[in-house]
Design an enzyme around this catalytic site. Structure first.
Site, mmCIF file in Angstrom:
data_model
loop_
_atom_site.group_PDB
_atom_site.id
_atom_site.type_symbol
_atom_site.label_atom_id
_atom_site.label_comp_id
_atom_site.label_asym_id
_atom_site.label_seq_id
_atom_site.Cartn_x
_atom_site.Cartn_y
_atom_site.Cartn_z
ATOM 1 N N ILE A 42 46.582 -25.915 35.128
ATOM 2 C CA ILE A 42 46.354 -25.635 33.746
ATOM 3 C C ILE A 42 46.097 -24.372 33.508
ATOM 4 C CG2 ILE A 42 44.503 -27.635 33.941
ATOM 5 C CD1 ILE A 42 42.378 -26.001 35.185
ATOM 6 N N GLY A 43 46.832 -23.382 34.343
ATOM 7 C CA GLY A 43 46.934 -21.919 33.838
ATOM 8 C C GLY A 43 47.252 -21.104 35.130
ATOM 9 N N GLY A 97 46.618 -17.628 36.892
ATOM 10 C CA GLY A 97 45.689 -16.564 36.857
ATOM 11 C C GLY A 97 45.786 -15.496 37.992
ATOM 12 N N GLY A 98 44.661 -14.896 38.317
ATOM 13 C CA GLY A 98 44.727 -13.647 39.019
ATOM 14 C C GLY A 98 45.873 -13.795 40.177
ATOM 15 N N PHE A 99 45.927 -14.551 41.079
ATOM 16 C CA PHE A 99 46.859 -14.387 42.200
ATOM 17 C C PHE A 99 47.578 -15.737 42.298
ATOM 18 C CE2 PHE A 99 44.046 -16.872 44.539
ATOM 19 C CZ PHE A 99 42.826 -16.274 44.701
ATOM 20 N N GLY A 100 47.831 -16.404 41.176
ATOM 21 C CA GLY A 100 48.542 -17.544 41.565
ATOM 22 C C GLY A 100 48.015 -18.776 40.355
ATOM 23 N N VAL A 137 46.549 -22.060 38.598
ATOM 24 C CA VAL A 137 45.209 -22.672 38.709
ATOM 25 C C VAL A 137 45.389 -24.279 38.404
ATOM 26 C CG1 VAL A 137 42.951 -22.924 37.813
ATOM 27 C CG2 VAL A 137 44.338 -20.737 37.633
ATOM 28 N N ASP A 146 37.472 -7.336 30.733
ATOM 29 C CA ASP A 146 38.274 -8.172 29.948
ATOM 30 C C ASP A 146 37.550 -9.314 28.962
ATOM 31 O OD1 ASP A 146 40.766 -8.700 29.110
ATOM 32 O OD2 ASP A 146 41.532 -9.882 30.695
#
Ligand code: NAG
Ligand code: NAG
Ligand code: NAG
Ligand code: NAG
Ligand code: NAG
Ligand code: NAG
Ligand code: NAG
Length: 864
Positions: free
Chosen positions: A528-529, A531-534, A536, A646
């Site tokens: 579904i997206g 993100g930060g480190f990989g 989601v 953010d």
């Protein structure tokens, strides 16, 4: 007898040989010392650093030491993890070419060293007769600048002496004071300055004032590759090992012009090679395609400097878009004074594609507290050039030594917020050593030693960790460039991924099998997206509970630290209006975080994505109030002040019952394209929402979040993105456009048509005023998140009132009321009740209508 003298001769000969080899290699001096390190070693860029001991004049006054903690933003062990610590005045001696200018770089890593308290370290540094630093506290400086380590660069004028002595003296004003240094570079360079440089603000009359730059020693304050990306030391020209940084962080206001790149190669002809690498000249920032807009603004950069010094401002220029004189002519202002009225780069350089530099000197006298240098460009309309535009490729600012041979300025001041935090933490540190130790130890490494605002630093460090290039020196932006060697050094070397027992107790542990089952073995259709480190994933646990699962990318070394940081931090933050961490999985190489699933996705998609649902005014207010509560809690309710950094409509999620939750706090968000250059990196900071003051001052406060939240409020009211480049220029930035309309009293014309006639005028007025205050230029003029919250609740109250007394306006759910819900058990219970099926995050949103991409379009716009 005979054999004896032979032996002596041999020894003498050996000595000569060894001197030749060791003391002065042929060619210009180039010394890199890893101090306190007996073996030397290589840094992240592959440069070899040698031990420092043989350059010491009196080695008995110093000790070699090893840092106790390794901050994750260090680019490599060498030269930072070892230090030489001086208990009394101590000198190094280098043999140099006395007719040459010398670059001297000092690296400081103010970490904890065994038996030394870094907060007590105040010292001075002298080179020859020149004072480089005085009462210098590397710890305070690093703290104020939110950096793990400090790089100071000096360029020393030819001294006529072939010996350069560098002396460290601990301050006698503080007990237990000591001096230290981690790395030293001594690099000989050809003269790069002119005999005379004109001082701005004195021309026009009979006299002009000139500065003799060749007779000055200087400190480098800023060195920027304007419109381009970070250039590491190994890519500098002439082996001078300078770093060139991205300029984005210094641009004033939202008018950042456009960046562009040369199509044809730049001619090195006439370039001495010491000036700047060709890469600097092959990128530039100019004003944009619209002459009418360009006529009405100045492309401006702002830099903080020390008062009472003269500065040399060097502009690097190269015209590669136009071929003839009088096509692009512009004015240059330095500190609001005309430095050049008619800058025609082709005329100055003699041809297109030829690099050229232009220097100005300016004195910053500190009157009216002014400690800034402004560089502004504006098209010269009077000479009727073919295009109304201006251009800059590179910029350097050097501080000149004063008449007393001094270059030292005061230590930078801590912001009030940081000071408070530091006091708080010092206290906490003493009281709860083990607890704080666990938190900091896992998170902020080197900065933990002197008990500073762990959360603040911790957030920043994490945000910028992937760009070692931007944390190396005191004259750098907090972030804003990309350094390709980001993954070298640090990484796993500084410890395991063990989660503190404290955090573990707050979270549920999932086995890898459970995670795999929940995500159908990480099926792509569940993504579904990113993100930060990989990636989601959407998933289901316990039979019917929907969750979002963030999986660490096993190939990312940084993921390890971020993973740990996130668990440590999020497990302590529980609030109805924050997206909660339910648990985590750590098995072998696999790491995953399990969150609350937000059935209704992001606020943004309900405002102006094709999505059908149109939020009512009251729903919008409710969501804004919820998000404000979450942020207010981050700022004041948690153990440490946490700055989100953010805030935007894609980071405000909504659950099935339309309860707003702030997400991605304390997290760095690395898009998959972060290595493509500065544009995407910058964009990650979310253009359109960025606090202009944060850019200028490089000091992060919670008021930066307030600014971004102001943009969110206007976005909710006007139902349009924070940046929309398809609109006419003056409307591109919502913050600017809405503020202008608000001041002109025309705001009503730009609000969401769906809201027209459905908002009480007094509510609109109050709401807009609140948003306007959030967008104040100066953080100090902005309300706190608590005030914002109160105002929004007041608006809601007004809106719901049907002629009742206005005295009953005390908001229903008071600020305190919501904070108490952080009890762990009840929060977990709350999860269950709010977790249910619903529409999914819109993955397409990421690619189709991504503000990041919108911005990169603006930035990448070619030429005109
Ligand atoms: C010393 O520096 C001067 C000026 O840069 C240069 O002309 C000269 O060749 C240098 N001498 C040596 C021995 O490198
Ligand atoms: C270090 O020194 C500072 C200031 O003198 C003091 O407040 C702090 O407690 C000391 N820290 C340690 C660990 O001794
Ligand atoms: C540095 O130079 C190398 C070799 O020329 C090049 O491959 C690399 O992209 C350059 N890096 C940067 C950041 O300019
Ligand atoms: C600058 O110099 C003036 C006059 O000597 C002095 O009053 C002022 O305090 C100095 N400012 C700073 C920031 O040092
Ligand atoms: C330049 O002018 C602007 C406003 O006109 C002012 O805010 C700023 O402080 C000035 N800059 C300097 C360095 O004097
Ligand atoms: C540009 O800056 C100069 C110097 O501060 C100022 O006089 C001028 O009004 C500015 N122009 C615009 C359009 O802002
Ligand atoms: C040294 O620096 C500290 C911290 O920046 C400051 O508080 C102090 O006044 C300075 N001391 C001197 C003697 O300048």
């Amino acid at each position: 007898m005979h054999s004896n003298s032979c032996c002596v001769l041999f020894l003498v000969y050996a000595c000569i040989v060894c001197n030749v080899i060791h003391a002065q290699p042929p060619g210009p001096t180039k010394i890199l010392l890893s101090c306190g390190n007996q073996k030397g070693g290589k840094d992240a860029d592959g440069r070899t650093w040698e031990p420092d001991s043989k350059y010491l004049v009196n080695s008995d006054k110093s000790v070699e030491s090893k840092a106790e903690t390794q901050d994750s933003s260090l680019p490599s062990d060498v030269p930072y993890m070892t230090a030489r610590i001086f208990n009394a005045e101590t000198s190094y001696k280098f043999s140099v070419n006395g007719s040459s200018r010398i670059f001297l770089r000092l690296h400081f890593y103010p970490s904890s060293y065994p038996n030394f308290n870094i907060s007590n370290s105040y010292f001075s540094v002298k080179a020859g007769g020149l004072t480089l630093l005085n009462n210098f506290s590397a710890a305070t400086t690093a703290l104020a600048l939110s950096q793990a380590y400090i790089l100071k660069e000096y360029t020393l004028k030819p001294s006529d002496s072939n010996d350069l002595s560098l002396t460290f003296t601990p301050s006698d004003k503080y007990s237990g004071s000591f001096a230290f240094v981690n790395g030293i570079e001594v690099i000989e360079t050809p003269e790069m300055f002119d005999d005379t440089t004109e001082m701005v603000g004195f021309s026009g009359g009979e006299v002009s004032v000139m500065v003799e730059a060749t007779k000055a020693s200087m400190e480098t304050m800023y060195r920027l590759n304007v419109g381009g990306q970070f250039i590491p030391p190994t890519n500098d020209s002439a082996g001078l090992m300078r770093s060139w940084y991205d300029d984005t962080a210094y641009i004033l206001g939202a008018s950042s012009g456009v960046t562009n790149k040369a199509n044809a190669p730049i001619t090195a002809e006439g370039l001495t090679g010491t000036l700047a690498p060709l890469d600097v000249y092959s990128t530039a920032r100019s004003m944009g395609p619209d002459p009418n807009i360009n006529k009405n603004y100045n492309l401006t950069w702002v830099f903080e400097v020390d008062a009472n010094f003269t500065y040399l401002v060097r502009l690097h220029l190269c015209e590669y878009l136009y071929q003839k004189v009088n096509q692009r002519v512009f004015e240059i202002y330095v500190n609001n004074q005309t430095a050049s009225e008619t800058m025609d780069v082709i005329a100055l350089a003699g041809a297109a594609n030829h690099p050229v530099k232009k220097d100005f000197a300016v004195h910053v006298n500190g009157k009216q507290d002014n400690k800034e240098i402004w560089v502004a460009l504006h098209p010269n309309v009077d000479v009727k050039p073919e295009f109304y535009d201006s251009l800059l490729n590179g910029l350097e600012i050097f501080k000149l030594d004063d008449e007393k041979g001094n270059l030292a300025g005061p230590n930078p001041e801590l912001s009030d917020l940081m000071r408070k935090q530091q006091e708080h933490n010092n206290k906490k540190f003493a009281e709860e050593k083990s607890y704080t130790g666990a938190l900091i130890g896992g998170a902020a490494g080197g900065v933990a030693a002197f008990g500073i605002g762990a959360a603040i630093i911790f957030v920043i460090q994490n945000k910028k960790r992937r760009n070692p290039g931007d944390s190396v020196s005191s004259w750098l932006p907090l972030y804003g460039n990309s350094h390709s060697s980001a993954t070298t050094g640090s990484g796993r070397s500084n410890g395991s991924t063990t989660i503190s027992s404290d955090a573990a107790a707050n979270c549920r542990y999932f086995s890898l099998a459970e995670i795999k089952q929940a995500t159908k073995n990480f099926d792509e259709s569940h993504v579904i997206g990113v993100g930060g480190f990989g990636k989601v994933y959407r998933g289901v646990i316990d039979g019917d509970t929907k969750v979002a699962i963030k999986r660490s990318n096993p190939s990312s070394e940084q993921g390890v630290n971020e993973f740990q940081t996130e668990i440590e931090m999020l497990s302590k933050l529980r609030h109805r209006h924050l997206v909660s961490l339910i648990g985590f999985c750590e098995e072998g190489n696999e790491m995953a975080l399990v969150y609350d699933y937000m059935g209704k996705g992001t606020l943004r998609e309900h405002l102006y994505n094709k999505n059908k649902i149109t939020l009512s005014w009251k729903q919008r207010l409710d969501i804004c109030i919820g998000a404000a509560r979450g942020l207010h809690y981050l700022h004041t309710g948690a153990q440490y002040t946490i700055i989100h950094r953010d805030v935007k409509t894609t980071n405000i999620l909504v659950d099935d019952k339309w309860v707003a939750k702030v997400s991605d706090f304390g997290l760095s968000k690395t898009g998959p394209n972060m290595n493509q250059g500065h544009v995407s990196t910058v964009v990650k900071g979310s253009f359109g929402y960025l606090d202009p003051e944060y850019f200028r001052r490089q000091q992060l406060t919670e008021k930066s979040d307030v600014y971004s939240f102001g943009v969110v409020l206007f976005e909710v009211l006007c139902a349009r993105p924070a940046l929309n480049p398809s609109l006419p220029k003056e409307q591109v930035s919502l913050a600017d456009y809405a503020m202008r309309c608000q001041r002109n009293g025309t705001l009503e014309e730009i609000i969401d048509p769906q809201l027209k006639g459905k908002v009480k005028p007094e509510c609109l007025k109050k709401f807009a005023e609140t948003a306007e205050k959030c967008l104040s230029d100066h953080g100090t003029d902005r309300p706190s998140m608590g005030d914002v919250l109160w105002n929004l609740e007041f608006v809601l109250q007004l809106e719901s009132e049907s002629g009742e007394s206005k005295h009953s306006r005390v908001p229903s759910g008071s600020v305190d009321g919501s904070v108490h819900q952080m009890d762990h058990g009840s929060v977990m219970a709350m999860h269950k009740s709010t977790l249910s099926l619903g529409s999914e995050y819109d993955e397409k949103e990421q690619s189709e209508d991504n503000p990041d991409e919108i911005f990169s379009q603006i930035v990448n716009q070619k030429g005109r």
